[in-house]
Design a protein around this motif. Structure first.
Motif, mmCIF file in Angstrom:
data_model
loop_
_atom_site.group_PDB
_atom_site.id
_atom_site.type_symbol
_atom_site.label_atom_id
_atom_site.label_comp_id
_atom_site.label_asym_id
_atom_site.label_seq_id
_atom_site.Cartn_x
_atom_site.Cartn_y
_atom_site.Cartn_z
ATOM 1 N N PRO A 283 -6.371 9.023 11.261
ATOM 2 C CA PRO A 283 -7.798 8.747 11.451
ATOM 3 C C PRO A 283 -8.719 9.814 10.857
ATOM 4 O O PRO A 283 -9.908 9.572 10.682
ATOM 5 C CB PRO A 283 -7.962 8.656 12.970
ATOM 6 N N LYS A 284 -8.175 10.981 10.514
ATOM 7 C CA LYS A 284 -8.997 12.048 9.938
ATOM 8 C C LYS A 284 -9.172 11.887 8.426
ATOM 9 O O LYS A 284 -9.919 12.628 7.812
ATOM 10 C CB LYS A 284 -8.368 13.411 10.238
ATOM 11 N N ARG A 285 -8.422 10.957 7.838
ATOM 12 C CA ARG A 285 -8.484 10.779 6.385
ATOM 13 C C ARG A 285 -8.987 9.380 6.034
ATOM 14 O O ARG A 285 -8.570 8.414 6.646
ATOM 15 C CB ARG A 285 -7.087 10.905 5.771
ATOM 16 N N PRO A 286 -9.853 9.291 5.026
ATOM 17 C CA PRO A 286 -10.233 7.951 4.572
ATOM 18 C C PRO A 286 -9.018 7.287 3.924
ATOM 19 O O PRO A 286 -8.200 7.959 3.285
ATOM 20 C CB PRO A 286 -11.333 8.210 3.542
ATOM 21 N N MET A 287 -8.876 6.002 4.116
ATOM 22 C CA MET A 287 -7.760 5.274 3.515
ATOM 23 C C MET A 287 -8.350 4.315 2.487
ATOM 24 O O MET A 287 -9.156 3.447 2.825
ATOM 25 C CB MET A 287 -6.982 4.517 4.590
ATOM 26 N N ILE A 288 -7.940 4.508 1.240
ATOM 27 C CA ILE A 288 -8.466 3.720 0.137
ATOM 28 C C ILE A 288 -7.306 3.032 -0.559
ATOM 29 O O ILE A 288 -6.310 3.681 -0.900
ATOM 30 C CB ILE A 288 -9.215 4.620 -0.873
ATOM 31 N N ALA A 289 -7.429 1.732 -0.770
ATOM 32 C CA ALA A 289 -6.414 0.983 -1.511
ATOM 33 C C ALA A 289 -7.030 0.524 -2.820
ATOM 34 O O ALA A 289 -8.099 -0.089 -2.831
ATOM 35 C CB ALA A 289 -5.933 -0.211 -0.707
ATOM 36 N N MET A 290 -6.368 0.850 -3.920
ATOM 37 C CA MET A 290 -6.767 0.317 -5.218
ATOM 38 C C MET A 290 -5.729 -0.732 -5.576
ATOM 39 O O MET A 290 -4.553 -0.423 -5.740
ATOM 40 C CB MET A 290 -6.820 1.388 -6.286
ATOM 41 N N ILE A 291 -6.175 -1.965 -5.660
ATOM 42 C CA ILE A 291 -5.268 -3.083 -5.887
ATOM 43 C C ILE A 291 -5.487 -3.618 -7.301
ATOM 44 O O ILE A 291 -6.601 -3.953 -7.684
ATOM 45 C CB ILE A 291 -5.503 -4.177 -4.831
ATOM 46 N N VAL A 292 -4.398 -3.653 -8.047
ATOM 47 C CA VAL A 292 -4.422 -4.171 -9.409
ATOM 48 C C VAL A 292 -3.777 -5.549 -9.351
ATOM 49 O O VAL A 292 -2.631 -5.684 -8.923
ATOM 50 C CB VAL A 292 -3.645 -3.232 -10.362
ATOM 51 N N THR A 293 -4.514 -6.580 -9.758
ATOM 52 C CA THR A 293 -4.051 -7.953 -9.564
ATOM 53 C C THR A 293 -4.584 -8.887 -10.641
ATOM 54 O O THR A 293 -5.605 -8.595 -11.267
ATOM 55 C CB THR A 293 -4.511 -8.469 -8.172
ATOM 56 N N ASP A 294 -3.896 -10.004 -10.827
ATOM 57 C CA ASP A 294 -4.469 -11.041 -11.683
ATOM 58 C C ASP A 294 -5.460 -11.879 -10.883
ATOM 59 O O ASP A 294 -6.131 -12.748 -11.412
ATOM 60 C CB ASP A 294 -3.393 -11.913 -12.327
ATOM 61 N N GLY A 295 -5.546 -11.607 -9.574
ATOM 62 C CA GLY A 295 -6.538 -12.269 -8.734
ATOM 63 C C GLY A 295 -6.257 -13.727 -8.466
ATOM 64 O O GLY A 295 -7.165 -14.492 -8.172
ATOM 65 N N LYS A 296 -4.992 -14.100 -8.560
ATOM 66 C CA LYS A 296 -4.635 -15.507 -8.356
ATOM 67 C C LYS A 296 -3.556 -15.627 -7.289
ATOM 68 O O LYS A 296 -2.372 -15.433 -7.578
ATOM 69 C CB LYS A 296 -4.113 -16.113 -9.656
ATOM 70 N N PRO A 297 -3.930 -15.923 -6.040
ATOM 71 C CA PRO A 297 -2.903 -16.138 -5.017
ATOM 72 C C PRO A 297 -2.088 -17.386 -5.364
ATOM 73 O O PRO A 297 -2.657 -18.435 -5.642
ATOM 74 C CB PRO A 297 -3.692 -16.344 -3.731
ATOM 75 N N THR A 298 -0.760 -17.254 -5.386
ATOM 76 C CA THR A 298 0.088 -18.397 -5.731
ATOM 77 C C THR A 298 1.080 -18.743 -4.632
ATOM 78 O O THR A 298 1.898 -19.635 -4.803
ATOM 79 C CB THR A 298 0.850 -18.135 -7.049
ATOM 80 N N SER A 299 1.025 -18.008 -3.524
ATOM 81 C CA SER A 299 1.864 -18.360 -2.376
ATOM 82 C C SER A 299 1.191 -17.858 -1.102
ATOM 83 O O SER A 299 0.257 -17.071 -1.157
ATOM 84 C CB SER A 299 3.275 -17.779 -2.514
#
Length: 168
Positions: free
Chosen positions: A81-97
């Motif tokens: 909780p003392k650290r910011p949590m950042i997710a960088m997501i690299v995606t084609d942006g197409k949910p297929t399932s």
């Protein structure tokens, strides 16, 4: 495609080199399953950076993309909780399932996340689902961008994203 993935691997390898010494990091591959490089956060040290670089180099493009399931898996990572949590997501942006409706992915993940993880997304193709990327990041204290050029421009376009989140 695997051709596009090769440029993504280059961009991810370059991103690892920009981490700050006090940062903690992990690399996660997601398709129809979720695979983390490490079960816990790693310190920015030569051995962990080497382990992460090897993990990135082994990533391949195959299988289906369960965007919601993958995002949900991020919530299982240990949290300080003392650290910011950042997710960088690299995606084609197409949910297929899995859950494929954009509004449901945005609403359900944002509710589960409850502001814990700031989500930044980089769409690797111009046909990425911009609505999904924009709204998901907006609702989760982040930002999104989509590649407008050709696949060989992926590493430079990714750099603009991770350079923007280096110092939260």
């Amino acid at each position: 495609s695997e051709d596009r993935m090769a440029f993504c691997r280059r961009g991810m390898a370059a991103a690892l080199q920009t981490l700050n010494p006090p940062d903690r990091f992990n690399v996660v591959a997601f398709r129809d399953n979720f695979e983390a490089c490490s079960p816990d956060w790693m310190k920015v040290e030569a051995d962990s950076l080497g382990k992460a670089a090897a993990f990135v180099e082994r990533m391949r493009s195959f299988g289906q993309t369960d965007v919601f399931g993958s995002l949900q898996s991020l919530l299982k990572l240990p949290r300080d909780p003392k650290r910011p949590m950042i997710a960088m997501i690299v995606t084609d942006g197409k949910p297929t399932s899995g859950v494929m409706e954009s509004a449901r992915i945005i609403g359900e993940f944002s509710n589960l996340n409850n502001g814990m993880i700031s989500i930044y997304m980089f769409g690797t193709i111009s046909k990425a689902n911009v609505y999904l990327l924009d709204m998901l990041t907006y609702c989760n204290r982040g930002n999104s961008s989509v590649l407008e050029g050709n696949r060989w421009q992926i590493p430079d376009a990714m750099a603009r994203v991770y350079e923007g989140v280096r110092n939260p």
